[in-house]
Design a protein around this motif. Structure first.
Motif, PDB file in Angstrom:
ATOM      1  N   ARG A 303       0.815  -1.223   0.000  1.00  0.00           N
ATOM      2  CA  ARG A 303       0.000   0.000   0.000  1.00  0.00           C
ATOM      3  C   ARG A 303       0.849   1.274   0.000  1.00  0.00           C
ATOM      4  O   ARG A 303       0.898   2.023   0.972  1.00  0.00           O
ATOM      5  CB  ARG A 303      -0.950   0.008   1.197  1.00  0.00           C
ATOM      6  CG  ARG A 303      -2.023  -1.041   1.112  1.00  0.00           C
ATOM      7  CD  ARG A 303      -3.251  -0.699   1.897  1.00  0.00           C
ATOM      8  NE  ARG A 303      -3.053  -0.678   3.333  1.00  0.00           N
ATOM      9  CZ  ARG A 303      -3.316   0.361   4.090  1.00  0.00           C
ATOM     10  NH1 ARG A 303      -3.745   1.489   3.548  1.00  0.00           N
ATOM     11  NH2 ARG A 303      -3.138   0.297   5.395  1.00  0.00           N
ATOM     12  N   SER A 304       1.506   1.492  -1.118  1.00  0.00           N
ATOM     13  CA  SER A 304       2.353   2.687  -1.234  1.00  0.00           C
ATOM     14  C   SER A 304       2.314   3.218  -2.657  1.00  0.00           C
ATOM     15  O   SER A 304       2.019   2.486  -3.612  1.00  0.00           O
ATOM     16  CB  SER A 304       3.796   2.371  -0.834  1.00  0.00           C
ATOM     17  OG  SER A 304       4.377   1.469  -1.758  1.00  0.00           O
ATOM     18  N   LEU A 305       2.604   4.497  -2.779  1.00  0.00           N
ATOM     19  CA  LEU A 305       2.736   5.175  -4.074  1.00  0.00           C
ATOM     20  C   LEU A 305       4.100   5.850  -4.117  1.00  0.00           C
ATOM     21  O   LEU A 305       4.486   6.522  -3.157  1.00  0.00           O
ATOM     22  CB  LEU A 305       1.642   6.241  -4.257  1.00  0.00           C
ATOM     23  CG  LEU A 305       0.185   5.782  -4.205  1.00  0.00           C
ATOM     24  CD1 LEU A 305      -0.742   6.993  -4.270  1.00  0.00           C
ATOM     25  CD2 LEU A 305      -0.115   4.824  -5.348  1.00  0.00           C
ATOM     26  N   GLU A 312      12.317  16.512  -3.902  1.00  0.00           N
ATOM     27  CA  GLU A 312      13.286  15.425  -4.063  1.00  0.00           C
ATOM     28  C   GLU A 312      13.254  14.981  -5.510  1.00  0.00           C
ATOM     29  O   GLU A 312      12.664  13.957  -5.865  1.00  0.00           O
ATOM     30  CB  GLU A 312      12.932  14.263  -3.123  1.00  0.00           C
ATOM     31  CG  GLU A 312      12.902  14.645  -1.663  1.00  0.00           C
ATOM     32  CD  GLU A 312      14.291  14.966  -1.138  1.00  0.00           C
ATOM     33  OE1 GLU A 312      15.272  14.587  -1.784  1.00  0.00           O
ATOM     34  OE2 GLU A 312      14.389  15.610  -0.088  1.00  0.00           O
ATOM     35  N   THR A 313      13.886  15.758  -6.388  1.00  0.00           N
ATOM     36  CA  THR A 313      13.730  15.555  -7.816  1.00  0.00           C
ATOM     37  C   THR A 313      14.325  14.250  -8.302  1.00  0.00           C
ATOM     38  O   THR A 313      13.870  13.686  -9.289  1.00  0.00           O
ATOM     39  CB  THR A 313      14.388  16.710  -8.583  1.00  0.00           C
ATOM     40  OG1 THR A 313      15.753  16.832  -8.156  1.00  0.00           O
ATOM     41  CG2 THR A 313      13.668  18.010  -8.325  1.00  0.00           C
ATOM     42  N   GLU A 314      15.365  13.730  -7.652  1.00  0.00           N
ATOM     43  CA  GLU A 314      16.034  12.530  -8.139  1.00  0.00           C
ATOM     44  C   GLU A 314      15.336  11.256  -7.653  1.00  0.00           C
ATOM     45  O   GLU A 314      14.997  10.387  -8.443  1.00  0.00           O
ATOM     46  CB  GLU A 314      17.499  12.541  -7.707  1.00  0.00           C
ATOM     47  CG  GLU A 314      18.318  13.655  -8.345  1.00  0.00           C
ATOM     48  CD  GLU A 314      19.781  13.573  -7.958  1.00  0.00           C
ATOM     49  OE1 GLU A 314      20.135  12.634  -7.210  1.00  0.00           O
ATOM     50  OE2 GLU A 314      20.553  14.435  -8.392  1.00  0.00           O
ATOM     51  N   SER A 315      15.129  11.146  -6.354  1.00  0.00           N
ATOM     52  CA  SER A 315      14.590   9.910  -5.803  1.00  0.00           C
ATOM     53  C   SER A 315      13.082   9.923  -5.667  1.00  0.00           C
ATOM     54  O   SER A 315      12.450   8.871  -5.592  1.00  0.00           O
ATOM     55  CB  SER A 315      15.223   9.636  -4.433  1.00  0.00           C
ATOM     56  OG  SER A 315      14.944  10.709  -3.545  1.00  0.00           O
ATOM     57  N   GLY A 316      12.457  11.110  -5.653  1.00  0.00           N
ATOM     58  CA  GLY A 316      11.033  11.181  -5.422  1.00  0.00           C
ATOM     59  C   GLY A 316      10.702  10.866  -3.965  1.00  0.00           C
ATOM     60  O   GLY A 316      11.573  10.827  -3.095  1.00  0.00           O
ATOM     61  N   ARG A 317       9.428  10.630  -3.690  1.00  0.00           N
ATOM     62  CA  ARG A 317       9.030  10.284  -2.321  1.00  0.00           C
ATOM     63  C   ARG A 317       8.012   9.148  -2.378  1.00  0.00           C
ATOM     64  O   ARG A 317       7.283   8.989  -3.361  1.00  0.00           O
ATOM     65  CB  ARG A 317       8.437  11.487  -1.601  1.00  0.00           C
ATOM     66  CG  ARG A 317       7.060  11.931  -2.080  1.00  0.00           C
ATOM     67  CD  ARG A 317       6.574  13.142  -1.285  1.00  0.00           C
ATOM     68  NE  ARG A 317       5.197  13.503  -1.574  1.00  0.00           N
ATOM     69  CZ  ARG A 317       4.816  14.256  -2.598  1.00  0.00           C
ATOM     70  NH1 ARG A 317       5.717  14.738  -3.435  1.00  0.00           N
ATOM     71  NH2 ARG A 317       3.537  14.547  -2.786  1.00  0.00           N
ATOM     72  N   THR A 318       7.963   8.369  -1.333  1.00  0.00           N
ATOM     73  CA  THR A 318       7.019   7.264  -1.213  1.00  0.00           C
ATOM     74  C   THR A 318       6.013   7.613  -0.130  1.00  0.00           C
ATOM     75  O   THR A 318       6.389   7.961   0.995  1.00  0.00           O
ATOM     76  CB  THR A 318       7.742   5.960  -0.866  1.00  0.00           C
ATOM     77  OG1 THR A 318       8.679   5.652  -1.904  1.00  0.00           O
ATOM     78  CG2 THR A 318       6.749   4.819  -0.762  1.00  0.00           C
ATOM     79  N   ILE A 319       4.726   7.528  -0.477  1.00  0.00           N
ATOM     80  CA  ILE A 319       3.661   7.872   0.459  1.00  0.00           C
ATOM     81  C   ILE A 319       2.718   6.676   0.572  1.00  0.00           C
ATOM     82  O   ILE A 319       2.719   5.783  -0.279  1.00  0.00           O
ATOM     83  CB  ILE A 319       2.892   9.129   0.009  1.00  0.00           C
ATOM     84  CG1 ILE A 319       2.122   8.861  -1.287  1.00  0.00           C
ATOM     85  CG2 ILE A 319       3.840  10.308  -0.155  1.00  0.00           C
ATOM     86  CD1 ILE A 319       1.188   9.989  -1.688  1.00  0.00           C
ATOM     87  N   PRO A 320       1.891   6.639   1.610  1.00  0.00           N
ATOM     88  CA  PRO A 320       0.953   5.524   1.768  1.00  0.00           C
ATOM     89  C   PRO A 320      -0.135   5.551   0.696  1.00  0.00           C
ATOM     90  O   PRO A 320      -0.425   6.579   0.089  1.00  0.00           O
ATOM     91  CB  PRO A 320       0.360   5.751   3.163  1.00  0.00           C
ATOM     92  CG  PRO A 320       1.312   6.677   3.852  1.00  0.00           C
ATOM     93  CD  PRO A 320       1.896   7.534   2.785  1.00  0.00           C
TER      94      PRO A 320
END
Length: 470
Positions: A303-305, A312-320
């Motif tokens: 359950r993540s996006l 964080e232009t390179e790695s992006g972010r992970t959210i629920p």
């Protein structure tokens, strides 16, 4: 070494000795001056001398370009011009060698100085438009596609046919500055431009000023453009006074409006747009971030996006991925993975095409890049049907941040989900919340939103369905 007094006639009559590649004839009048004649008949004046005990031979030029003696002529305007002769050039070279100066080095220095003057001339002639295009090209890898397009539109010259509706496009706010030389980008010019733009579109003028300020800073850091525009031209008092004062937008859904909003948005016939709008409110993501979501970025099991972050232009972010939003995405995935009927497949085959599921979560068959492009029209219609005041797509992001206060969610959790930079030392250096902690709060936020909207939803059944997805 046989010498003779050169004359134009003797120079013209000299030929290479038979059986040799070249022959050099020497002038008696000017020491070191010679005429080199090759077997093919090509002629050139040369000078031969000694530098630091070694013989040095330098080519002066062809007799067609170098007269034997200097003379004075006039140009079409009547200005007197002296043409240097081969004898005088040989005398100049001899004088340099007598002072232990290598004429070749002097020539290289002159050429370098000439190239430097040409480069500086080109620098000073560089226009804002040329530097702006270089700025956009250099920043393309660091910007999102929409951010890059916004910069292009701000400087667009206009006059093109509109993609929607009739008529021609209007010039962008920065378009009047593009033809100017960078050296003409003065505080007076920028202030006058701001005052003119602020009369009709103050918000765009203020945004354009901020982008122009970043552009000028970039120019100052580039060797090819540094120092051309006046230093800190964007910080002059006349410029700061001309920047329009715009009010911050405060469009935001209220708690009591959630029922009407969800009811209207869920009735939108296009399931992709409906799910996208609900996703904007439930995640608080930026519109471009969510639109760029691919199926590879969705993890139903955990359950993540994974979102391409503006910060964080390179790695992006992970959210629920909360359960209700996950159920919406599961419906989209079933639609996306369902092949067309036999007739449609036959048509694709006739066109030499092969059906494949779209990689985009919010896919669009009509968009050029295959993903959702303009959901505002459907959203505005839903707001009108629900009798709600206007709320922009970014207002949905603002709504998420505001509504989370009803569940007393920590500010740092909201910022981490939305992709905001940490606003305090503790948040910046000592808080890195794991996904499961974010998920606990995100699930609470979604449950609260659904309760306020009067939507009954079985989260446990949704979790079971998600675990079944590979």
């Amino acid at each position: 070494m046989k010498k003779e007094n050169f004359t134009p006639e003797r120079v013209a009559g000299h030929q290479c000795d038979p059986g040799r590649q070249q022959t050099i004839f020497w002038d008696r009048k000017q020491q070191g001056l010679g005429l080199r004649v090759t077997a093919s008949g090509r002629k050139a004046y040369v000078y031969e001398g000694r530098l630091f005990g070694k013989t040095l031979r330098i080519t002066i030029g062809a007799p067609d370009a170098w007269p034997l003696e200097s003379y004075v002529t006039t140009d079409p305007t009547g200005k007197k011009i002296e043409r240097l002769g081969a004898r005088q050039e040989a005398a100049r070279l001899k004088a340099l060698l007598d002072r232990d100066i290598d004429p070749r080095e002097e020539k290289a220095e002159q050429r370098a100085a000439h190239e430097a003057r040409k480069l500086e001339s080109r620098r000073q002639d560089a226009t804002v438009g040329e530097a702006w295009r270089a700025y956009l090209d250099a920043s393309r890898a660091k910007w999102s596609e929409r951010h890059h397009k916004d910069h292009e539109n701000l400087a667009h010259a206009g006059g093109a046919k509109k993609l929607r509706g009739t008529g021609l496009t209007v010039p962008g706010p920065l378009a009047p500055l593009m033809p100017l030389k960078l050296s003409n980008l003065t505080a007076e010019t920028i202030a006058a431009w701001l005052e003119a733009e602020a009369q009709n579109r103050p918000t765009n003028a203020e945004q354009s000023y901020r982008k122009l300020r970043a552009f000028i800073r970039w120019c100052d850091d580039r060797p090819e453009y540094s120092g051309i525009a006046a230093q800190n031209v964007y910080n002059a008092r006349s410029v700061r006074d001309a920047v329009p004062r715009t009010n911050a937008k405060d469009d935001c859904l209220q708690r009591e409006q959630l029922t009407a909003w969800f009811d209207a948005v869920r009735k939108i016939q296009n399931p992709v747009i409906s799910a996208y709008l609900q996703g904007l409110l439930i995640t608080g993501a930026r519109r471009e971030e969510l639109a760029a979501l691919k199926w590879d970025d969705v993890d139903f099991r955990w359950r993540s996006l994974h979102i391409s972050d503006k910060v964080e232009t390179e790695s992006g972010r992970t959210i629920p991925l909360p359960p209700f939003l996950a159920s919406l995405l599961l419906d989209l995935k079933r639609i996306n993975d369902t092949p067309p009927n036999i007739r449609q497949l036959r048509r694709l085959k006739q066109r030499g095409e092969e059906w494949q599921p779209s990689p985009w979560v919010f896919a669009s068959k009509t968009a050029a890049d295959g993903k959702i492009a303009e959901p505002r029209y459907a959203h505005n219609q839903a707001l009108a049907d629900a009798g709600l005041p206007h709320v922009s797509l970014h207002g949905l992001r603002r709504s998420f941040g505001t509504l989370t206060e009803w569940v007393e969610c920590p500010v740092g959790v909201v910022a981490q989900i939305q992709g905001h930079k940490p606003s305090a030392i503790a948040e910046k250096h000592y808080r890195r919340r794991p996904l499961d902690l974010l998920r606990m709060w995100h699930d609470r936020i979604e449950v609260w939103m659904l309760e306020q909207a009067g939507i009954e939803f079985d989260a446990s059944a949704a979790r079971t369905g998600m675990h079944a997805v590979k």
